[in-house]
Each structure stands twice: as structure tokens, then as C-alpha cells.
Design a protein around this motif. Structure first.
Motif, PDB file in Angstrom:
ATOM      1  N   PRO A   1       0.813  -1.222   0.000  1.00 28.22           N
ATOM      2  CA  PRO A   1       0.000   0.000   0.000  1.00 28.22           C
ATOM      3  C   PRO A   1       0.837   1.259   0.000  1.00 28.22           C
ATOM      4  CG  PRO A   1       0.158  -0.804   2.240  1.00 28.22           C
ATOM      5  CD  PRO A   1       0.933  -1.760   1.365  1.00 28.22           C
ATOM      6  N   ILE A   2       2.109   1.174   0.364  1.00 28.83           N
ATOM      7  CA  ILE A   2       2.894   2.399   0.559  1.00 28.83           C
ATOM      8  C   ILE A   2       3.157   3.132  -0.750  1.00 28.83           C
ATOM      9  CG2 ILE A   2       5.108   1.192   0.509  1.00 28.83           C
ATOM     10  CD1 ILE A   2       4.263   4.265   2.608  1.00 28.83           C
ATOM     11  N   VAL A   3       3.396   2.407  -1.827  1.00 31.20           N
ATOM     12  CA  VAL A   3       3.709   3.068  -3.092  1.00 31.20           C
ATOM     13  C   VAL A   3       2.493   3.821  -3.615  1.00 31.20           C
ATOM     14  CG1 VAL A   3       4.429   2.663  -5.479  1.00 31.20           C
ATOM     15  CG2 VAL A   3       5.505   1.401  -3.627  1.00 31.20           C
ATOM     16  N   THR A   4       1.308   3.226  -3.482  1.00 31.54           N
ATOM     17  CA  THR A   4       0.110   3.909  -3.961  1.00 31.54           C
ATOM     18  C   THR A   4      -0.179   5.153  -3.129  1.00 31.54           C
ATOM     19  OG1 THR A   4      -1.267   2.443  -2.622  1.00 31.54           O
ATOM     20  CG2 THR A   4      -0.924   1.822  -4.897  1.00 31.54           C
ATOM     21  N   GLU A   5       0.081   5.105  -1.836  1.00 32.88           N
ATOM     22  CA  GLU A   5      -0.117   6.303  -1.005  1.00 32.88           C
ATOM     23  C   GLU A   5       0.859   7.400  -1.384  1.00 32.88           C
ATOM     24  OE1 GLU A   5      -0.395   5.860   3.188  1.00 32.88           O
ATOM     25  OE2 GLU A   5      -1.499   3.992   3.030  1.00 32.88           O
ATOM     26  N   LEU A   6       2.113   7.034  -1.635  1.00 34.99           N
ATOM     27  CA  LEU A   6       3.098   8.051  -2.004  1.00 34.99           C
ATOM     28  C   LEU A   6       2.774   8.671  -3.352  1.00 34.99           C
ATOM     29  CD1 LEU A   6       6.448   6.499  -0.760  1.00 34.99           C
ATOM     30  CD2 LEU A   6       5.167   8.387   0.225  1.00 34.99           C
ATOM     31  N   PHE A   7       2.304   7.869  -4.319  1.00 36.62           N
ATOM     32  CA  PHE A   7       1.893   8.437  -5.605  1.00 36.62           C
ATOM     33  C   PHE A   7       0.691   9.347  -5.422  1.00 36.62           C
ATOM     34  CE2 PHE A   7       3.910   4.817  -8.138  1.00 36.62           C
ATOM     35  CZ  PHE A   7       4.964   5.617  -8.528  1.00 36.62           C
ATOM     36  N   GLY A   8      -0.218   8.977  -4.523  1.00 34.84           N
ATOM     37  CA  GLY A   8      -1.402   9.793  -4.291  1.00 34.84           C
ATOM     38  C   GLY A   8      -1.062  11.144  -3.699  1.00 34.84           C
ATOM     39  N   TYR A   9      -0.075  11.206  -2.835  1.00 30.32           N
ATOM     40  CA  TYR A   9       0.288  12.453  -2.172  1.00 30.32           C
ATOM     41  C   TYR A   9       1.493  13.145  -2.801  1.00 30.32           C
ATOM     42  CZ  TYR A   9      -2.908  11.262   1.566  1.00 30.32           C
ATOM     43  OH  TYR A   9      -4.015  10.961   2.280  1.00 30.32           O
ATOM     44  N   GLY A  10       2.134  12.527  -3.760  1.00 35.83           N
ATOM     45  CA  GLY A  10       3.364  13.066  -4.332  1.00 35.83           C
ATOM     46  C   GLY A  10       3.235  14.464  -4.905  1.00 35.83           C
ATOM     47  N   LEU A  11       2.145  14.719  -5.630  1.00 36.91           N
ATOM     48  CA  LEU A  11       1.982  16.040  -6.232  1.00 36.91           C
ATOM     49  C   LEU A  11       1.716  17.110  -5.181  1.00 36.91           C
ATOM     50  CD1 LEU A  11      -0.067  15.083  -9.394  1.00 36.91           C
ATOM     51  CD2 LEU A  11       2.335  15.728  -9.256  1.00 36.91           C
ATOM     52  N   TYR A  12       1.024  16.729  -4.100  1.00 33.41           N
ATOM     53  CA  TYR A  12       0.800  17.695  -3.026  1.00 33.41           C
ATOM     54  C   TYR A  12       2.107  18.007  -2.302  1.00 33.41           C
ATOM     55  CZ  TYR A  12      -4.128  17.039  -3.897  1.00 33.41           C
ATOM     56  OH  TYR A  12      -5.347  16.972  -4.479  1.00 33.41           O
ATOM     57  N   PHE A  13       2.990  17.019  -2.172  1.00 37.83           N
ATOM     58  CA  PHE A  13       4.313  17.274  -1.599  1.00 37.83           C
ATOM     59  C   PHE A  13       5.104  18.224  -2.500  1.00 37.83           C
ATOM     60  CE2 PHE A  13       3.990  12.987   0.612  1.00 37.83           C
ATOM     61  CZ  PHE A  13       3.712  13.557   1.831  1.00 37.83           C
ATOM     62  N   LEU A  14       4.939  18.083  -3.819  1.00 36.12           N
ATOM     63  CA  LEU A  14       5.632  18.974  -4.746  1.00 36.12           C
ATOM     64  C   LEU A  14       5.132  20.409  -4.600  1.00 36.12           C
ATOM     65  CD1 LEU A  14       7.700  19.191  -7.025  1.00 36.12           C
ATOM     66  CD2 LEU A  14       5.881  18.641  -8.633  1.00 36.12           C
ATOM     67  N   VAL A  15       3.836  20.587  -4.380  1.00 37.46           N
ATOM     68  CA  VAL A  15       3.301  21.933  -4.146  1.00 37.46           C
ATOM     69  C   VAL A  15       3.891  22.517  -2.869  1.00 37.46           C
ATOM     70  CG1 VAL A  15       1.209  23.231  -3.576  1.00 37.46           C
ATOM     71  CG2 VAL A  15       1.163  21.573  -5.426  1.00 37.46           C
ATOM     72  N   LEU A  16       3.931  21.711  -1.797  1.00 35.74           N
ATOM     73  CA  LEU A  16       4.510  22.202  -0.540  1.00 35.74           C
ATOM     74  C   LEU A  16       5.995  22.538  -0.697  1.00 35.74           C
ATOM     75  CD1 LEU A  16       2.798  19.844   2.060  1.00 35.74           C
ATOM     76  CD2 LEU A  16       2.303  22.237   1.591  1.00 35.74           C
ATOM     77  N   ALA A  17       6.726  21.746  -1.477  1.00 32.86           N
ATOM     78  CA  ALA A  17       8.137  22.046  -1.721  1.00 32.86           C
ATOM     79  C   ALA A  17       8.286  23.338  -2.510  1.00 32.86           C
ATOM     80  CB  ALA A  17       8.798  20.891  -2.467  1.00 32.86           C
ATOM     81  N   GLY A  18       7.395  23.580  -3.467  1.00 27.97           N
ATOM     82  CA  GLY A  18       7.428  24.830  -4.223  1.00 27.97           C
ATOM     83  C   GLY A  18       7.151  26.036  -3.348  1.00 27.97           C
ATOM     84  N   VAL A  19       6.198  25.893  -2.428  1.00 25.72           N
ATOM     85  CA  VAL A  19       5.910  26.980  -1.500  1.00 25.72           C
ATOM     86  C   VAL A  19       7.129  27.252  -0.620  1.00 25.72           C
ATOM     87  CG1 VAL A  19       4.501  27.617   0.511  1.00 25.72           C
ATOM     88  CG2 VAL A  19       3.423  26.639  -1.513  1.00 25.72           C
ATOM     89  N   GLY A  20       7.778  26.188  -0.157  1.00 28.36           N
ATOM     90  CA  GLY A  20       8.982  26.356   0.657  1.00 28.36           C
ATOM     91  C   GLY A  20      10.103  27.037  -0.105  1.00 28.36           C
ATOM     92  N   ALA A  21      10.299  26.657  -1.375  1.00 35.14           N
ATOM     93  CA  ALA A  21      11.357  27.268  -2.181  1.00 35.14           C
ATOM     94  C   ALA A  21      11.063  28.738  -2.456  1.00 35.14           C
ATOM     95  CB  ALA A  21      11.518  26.508  -3.493  1.00 35.14           C
ATOM     96  N   ALA A  22       9.809  29.055  -2.758  1.00 37.47           N
ATOM     97  CA  ALA A  22       9.458  30.458  -2.993  1.00 37.47           C
ATOM     98  C   ALA A  22       9.646  31.283  -1.710  1.00 37.47           C
ATOM     99  CB  ALA A  22       8.026  30.569  -3.500  1.00 37.47           C
ATOM    100  N   GLY A  23       9.253  30.716  -0.569  1.00 38.61           N
ATOM    101  CA  GLY A  23       9.455  31.405   0.703  1.00 38.61           C
ATOM    102  C   GLY A  23      10.918  31.601   1.027  1.00 38.61           C
ATOM    103  N   PHE A  24      11.743  30.596   0.728  1.00 37.79           N
ATOM    104  CA  PHE A  24      13.184  30.722   0.958  1.00 37.79           C
ATOM    105  C   PHE A  24      13.787  31.799   0.051  1.00 37.79           C
ATOM    106  CE2 PHE A  24      17.624  29.174   0.430  1.00 37.79           C
ATOM    107  CZ  PHE A  24      18.024  29.335   1.741  1.00 37.79           C
ATOM    108  N   GLY A  25      13.271  31.905  -1.178  1.00 39.40           N
ATOM    109  CA  GLY A  25      13.740  32.962  -2.076  1.00 39.40           C
ATOM    110  C   GLY A  25      13.395  34.341  -1.554  1.00 39.40           C
ATOM    111  N   VAL A  26      12.199  34.491  -0.985  1.00 35.65           N
ATOM    112  CA  VAL A  26      11.817  35.776  -0.390  1.00 35.65           C
ATOM    113  C   VAL A  26      12.730  36.090   0.793  1.00 35.65           C
ATOM    114  CG1 VAL A  26       9.981  36.979   0.863  1.00 35.65           C
ATOM    115  CG2 VAL A  26       9.443  35.660  -1.198  1.00 35.65           C
TER     116      VAL A  26
END
Length: 95
Positions: free
Chosen positions: A27-52
Motif C-alpha cells: 500500500p505504501i507506493v500507492t499512497e506516495l503516488f497519491g500524495y506526491g503532487l501535493y508534496f511537490l506543491v509544498l516544496a514549491g511553497v517552501g522554495a518560494a518562501g526561501f527565495g523571499v
């Protein structure tokens, strides 16, 4: 998985994902694929905040090399746009 319980538990940080089961990868791989794109959004928010943050604390003199904060912010915004577009496309296909 304690991390997924924190992120998607009783008070979820991420919206609920209904991943499609992949035969032989449960079950772990399917859960990670399900949440992977949301983790990418959170990483983008973190990178933009770090740039600011880097822009606010950068050396503003002429030899300060002022393009690095904009690279962080641009990369973060690009990650947010890419992940948001993929989430929208996948939700449109699944609906």
C-alpha cells in the motif's frame, strides 16, 4: 506511517487522495503516488518562501550577486504551477 498520519490524519494538512491501486505495489507506493503532487506543491511553497527570505537578507550592494533569490522564487513558483496543473489534469481525467 507516522508522516502520512500527521499530514492526512484527523486534522489533515493535505487534501484526501484516492490513489489507484497498482498491482503488486501496495500500500505504501500507492499512497506516495497519491500524495506526491501535493508534496511537490509544498516544496514549491517552501522554495518560494526561501527565495523571499534570501531577497530580504541579501547584500544589496553592486557586487552582491542579486539573482540567486529570484532563482529560488522562480523555481518554487514553477514547481507550484507544474504540480497544480498535473493535479487539475488528473482530477479532470478521473472525474
Amino acid at each position: 506511517m507516522p508522516l502520512l498520519n500527521v499530514l492526512a490524519g484527523p486534522a489533515p494538512i493535505l487534501p484526501g487522495a484516492k490513489p489507484t491501486p497498482i498491482p503488486g505495489m501496495a500500500p505504501i507506493v500507492t499512497e506516495l503516488f497519491g500524495y506526491g503532487l501535493y508534496f511537490l506543491v509544498l516544496a514549491g511553497v517552501g522554495a518560494a518562501g526561501f527565495g523571499v527570505f534570501k531577497l530580504a537578507t541579501a547584500d544589496k550592494s553592486r557586487n552582491g550577486g542579486g539573482s540567486e533569490p529570484f532563482k529560488w522564487m522562480g523555481g518554487g513558483v514553477l514547481a507550484i504551477l507544474l504540480a497544480s496543473t498535473l493535479i487539475s489534469i488528473l482530477n479532470g481525467i478521473a472525474a
